[in-house]
Design a protein around this motif. Structure first.
Motif, PDB file in Angstrom:
ATOM      1  N   UNK A 181      19.171  49.644 129.047  1.00 41.35           N
ATOM      2  CA  UNK A 181      20.036  48.471 129.201  1.00 41.35           C
ATOM      3  C   UNK A 181      19.397  47.247 128.561  1.00 41.35           C
ATOM      4  N   UNK A 182      18.096  47.107 128.735  1.00 39.82           N
ATOM      5  CA  UNK A 182      17.395  45.944 128.188  1.00 39.82           C
ATOM      6  C   UNK A 182      17.473  45.879 126.675  1.00 39.82           C
ATOM      7  N   UNK A 183      17.584  47.044 126.035  1.00 40.07           N
ATOM      8  CA  UNK A 183      17.637  47.050 124.569  1.00 40.07           C
ATOM      9  C   UNK A 183      18.877  46.350 124.036  1.00 40.07           C
ATOM     10  N   UNK A 184      19.872  46.117 124.880  1.00 40.50           N
ATOM     11  CA  UNK A 184      21.095  45.445 124.440  1.00 40.50           C
ATOM     12  C   UNK A 184      21.074  43.950 124.708  1.00 40.50           C
ATOM     13  N   UNK A 185      19.950  43.430 125.172  1.00 44.68           N
ATOM     14  CA  UNK A 185      19.880  42.019 125.576  1.00 44.68           C
ATOM     15  C   UNK A 185      19.669  41.045 124.416  1.00 44.68           C
ATOM     16  N   UNK A 186      18.679  41.239 123.519  1.00 41.80           N
ATOM     17  CA  UNK A 186      18.281  40.147 122.626  1.00 41.80           C
ATOM     18  C   UNK A 186      19.396  39.532 121.800  1.00 41.80           C
ATOM     19  N   UNK A 187      20.176  40.329 121.092  1.00 36.01           N
ATOM     20  CA  UNK A 187      21.143  39.773 120.143  1.00 36.01           C
ATOM     21  C   UNK A 187      22.288  39.072 120.854  1.00 36.01           C
ATOM     22  N   UNK A 188      22.946  39.757 121.794  1.00 33.22           N
ATOM     23  CA  UNK A 188      24.152  39.174 122.373  1.00 33.22           C
ATOM     24  C   UNK A 188      23.834  38.029 123.328  1.00 33.22           C
ATOM     25  N   UNK A 189      22.856  38.216 124.189  1.00 27.94           N
ATOM     26  CA  UNK A 189      22.500  37.112 125.088  1.00 27.94           C
ATOM     27  C   UNK A 189      21.823  35.980 124.324  1.00 27.94           C
ATOM     28  N   UNK A 190      20.985  36.331 123.339  1.00 28.49           N
ATOM     29  CA  UNK A 190      20.369  35.292 122.523  1.00 28.49           C
ATOM     30  C   UNK A 190      21.398  34.463 121.796  1.00 28.49           C
ATOM     31  N   UNK A 191      22.397  35.133 121.217  1.00 32.54           N
ATOM     32  CA  UNK A 191      23.450  34.426 120.483  1.00 32.54           C
ATOM     33  C   UNK A 191      24.262  33.531 121.408  1.00 32.54           C
ATOM     34  N   UNK A 192      24.694  34.070 122.538  1.00 39.32           N
ATOM     35  CA  UNK A 192      25.557  33.297 123.425  1.00 39.32           C
ATOM     36  C   UNK A 192      24.816  32.134 124.063  1.00 39.32           C
ATOM     37  N   UNK A 193      23.582  32.351 124.494  1.00 34.56           N
ATOM     38  CA  UNK A 193      22.827  31.248 125.089  1.00 34.56           C
ATOM     39  C   UNK A 193      22.567  30.151 124.060  1.00 34.56           C
ATOM     40  N   UNK A 194      22.142  30.547 122.863  1.00 32.74           N
ATOM     41  CA  UNK A 194      21.899  29.558 121.805  1.00 32.74           C
ATOM     42  C   UNK A 194      23.189  28.802 121.464  1.00 32.74           C
ATOM     43  N   UNK A 195      24.296  29.534 121.334  1.00 35.26           N
ATOM     44  CA  UNK A 195      25.547  28.888 120.982  1.00 35.26           C
ATOM     45  C   UNK A 195      26.040  27.943 122.049  1.00 35.26           C
ATOM     46  N   UNK A 196      26.086  28.410 123.289  1.00 29.58           N
ATOM     47  CA  UNK A 196      26.666  27.596 124.359  1.00 29.58           C
ATOM     48  C   UNK A 196      25.756  26.457 124.794  1.00 29.58           C
ATOM     49  N   UNK A 197      24.434  26.684 124.779  1.00 29.37           N
ATOM     50  CA  UNK A 197      23.507  25.660 125.257  1.00 29.37           C
ATOM     51  C   UNK A 197      23.011  24.764 124.129  1.00 29.37           C
ATOM     52  N   UNK A 198      22.415  25.371 123.102  1.00 32.12           N
ATOM     53  CA  UNK A 198      21.800  24.571 122.033  1.00 32.12           C
ATOM     54  C   UNK A 198      22.829  23.936 121.112  1.00 32.12           C
ATOM     55  N   UNK A 199      23.877  24.674 120.769  1.00 31.53           N
ATOM     56  CA  UNK A 199      24.846  24.173 119.808  1.00 31.53           C
ATOM     57  C   UNK A 199      25.977  23.375 120.466  1.00 31.53           C
ATOM     58  N   UNK A 200      26.588  23.934 121.505  1.00 32.93           N
ATOM     59  CA  UNK A 200      27.763  23.283 122.101  1.00 32.93           C
ATOM     60  C   UNK A 200      27.408  22.363 123.261  1.00 32.93           C
ATOM     61  N   UNK A 201      26.262  22.559 123.888  1.00 30.87           N
ATOM     62  CA  UNK A 201      25.912  21.744 125.043  1.00 30.87           C
ATOM     63  C   UNK A 201      26.916  21.886 126.175  1.00 30.87           C
ATOM     64  N   UNK A 202      27.367  23.112 126.424  1.00 33.54           N
ATOM     65  CA  UNK A 202      28.354  23.357 127.469  1.00 33.54           C
ATOM     66  C   UNK A 202      27.824  22.868 128.813  1.00 33.54           C
ATOM     67  N   UNK A 203      28.650  22.064 129.502  1.00 30.18           N
ATOM     68  CA  UNK A 203      28.226  21.452 130.761  1.00 30.18           C
ATOM     69  C   UNK A 203      29.050  21.982 131.924  1.00 30.18           C
ATOM     70  N   UNK A 204      28.477  21.911 133.106  1.00 29.87           N
ATOM     71  CA  UNK A 204      29.200  22.294 134.317  1.00 29.87           C
ATOM     72  C   UNK A 204      30.474  21.473 134.431  1.00 29.87           C
ATOM     73  N   UNK A 205      31.561  22.136 134.803  1.00 31.52           N
ATOM     74  CA  UNK A 205      32.839  21.456 134.943  1.00 31.52           C
ATOM     75  C   UNK A 205      33.701  21.494 133.704  1.00 31.52           C
ATOM     76  N   UNK A 206      33.132  21.886 132.563  1.00 33.19           N
ATOM     77  CA  UNK A 206      33.922  22.005 131.344  1.00 33.19           C
ATOM     78  C   UNK A 206      34.640  23.354 131.318  1.00 33.19           C
TER      79      UNK A 206
END
Length: 314
Positions: free
Chosen positions: A103-128
């Motif tokens: 299961x862990x082998x499926x973590x880096x790309x998809x979770x890395x992409x989504x976390x980077x996109x939502x946090x670093x790029x979009x700055x998604x905030x609570x309540x949005x």
């Protein structure tokens, strides 16, 4: 054409870690690389597979850890469909106890992409409000999970009822189809629209989702699983003071490995705590890598698909 062959024993060079592979994630870009249609084109012959999990077998010169025997996940770029692979030490991360290696082998790309996109790029905030296209796929489902973990209201768009049910099971507040998508998003948000759109699909869905963007919204272009690269009409951004932001996690992670390591530490901590959870719909033996990749390319995956080696060490 993918074939299984015996290769030479890899030896870690300076800055590298040799990993005994237990599991390898199967990703849509793997198929594009094999077909020669991805932005990076390795010299032939090559071994596909960009992410793995297993145990550290050896360290190259200048590498101080993780120690031999440590359970790790890693992003290797290519070479992952194998029993051993060399990985840049900066892209190897110790795995918390209790997390299955396949299961862990499926973590880096998809979770890395989504976390980077939502946090670093979009700055998604609570309540949005977050709208995720292709939400039942590997990267889409992680965006649903991370969006919820960040405190957003998540609208998941998927093409069938079973896919929408999967999204709801992973935390989506609403699961919708693509018919009348703009109107549906507007109705669910009191006509405000989505603050962030996460789009790994492309094609016609992108233009429709762009019209659902809220004032000062951020549209993340992540990939083009539909096959067509959408053309953005800039007046749509002018009318909402919106922004289109590219998310190319692999290239970013290589440019800023320290920031990526910090992101992966958070992701792995959230997984260990049960706030996130990989959804692996099928596991294939390594020898059936071609069939596994075909399933992903034909959109037969729900969440992620992984390979399991027969010689890797648990």
């Amino acid at each position: 054409m993918l074939t299984v062959v015996d290769g030479p024993q890899p030896q870690p060079g300076p800055g590298q870690v040799l990993v005994d592979v237990v599991g390898a994630g199967v990703n849509f870009p793997d198929g594009l690389i094999v077909a020669g249609t991805y932005q990076t084109k390795p010299e032939l012959p090559f071994v596909p597979g960009c992410e793995v999990a297993g145990t550290v077998a050896a360290l190259g010169d200048g590498v101080t850890g993780p120690p031999v025997g440590t359970r790790v996940v890693g992003f290797c770029g290519i070479g992952g469909y194998a029993t051993q692979v060399l990985v840049d030490a900066r892209m190897v991360h110790p795995l918390p106890e209790g997390v299955d290696l396949v299961e862990a082998s499926t973590i880096p790309v998809v979770y890395g992409t989504s976390y980077h996109g939502l946090v670093d790029r979009a700055g998604l905030a609570a309540g949005e409000t977050l709208l995720v296209l292709g939400a039942s796929g590997g990267v889409g489902l992680t965006a649903v999970q991370i969006g919820k973990a960040l405190g957003a209201t998540v609208i998941a768009a998927a093409s069938s009822e079973d896919k929408r049910e999967l999204c709801l099971a992973h935390g989506a507040d609403h699961a919708i189809g693509y018919d009348d998508l703009t109107a549906t998003v507007r109705a669910l948000t009191g006509d405000a629209g989505a603050d962030v759109v996460y789009d790994p699909v492309g094609g016609d869905a992108s233009a429709v989702a762009l019209r659902a963007l809220a004032w000062a919204g951020r549209f993340l272009t992540v990939g083009y699983a539909a096959g067509a690269i959408p053309q953005v009409k800039l007046n749509r951004l002018l009318l909402t003071e919106g922004a289109v932001l590219g998310v190319l996690w692999g290239a970013w992670a290589r440019r800023d490995p320290a920031a990526n390591a910090a992101n992966m530490t958070t992701v792995l901590e959230w997984i260990a705590a049960g706030r996130l959870g990989p959804h692996v719909s099928e596991v294939f033996p390594l020898e059936e890598a071609a069939r596994a990749l075909g399933t992903v390319l034909n959109r037969g995956a729900r969440g992620k698909i992984a390979l399991r080696t027969s010689t890797g060490k648990e």
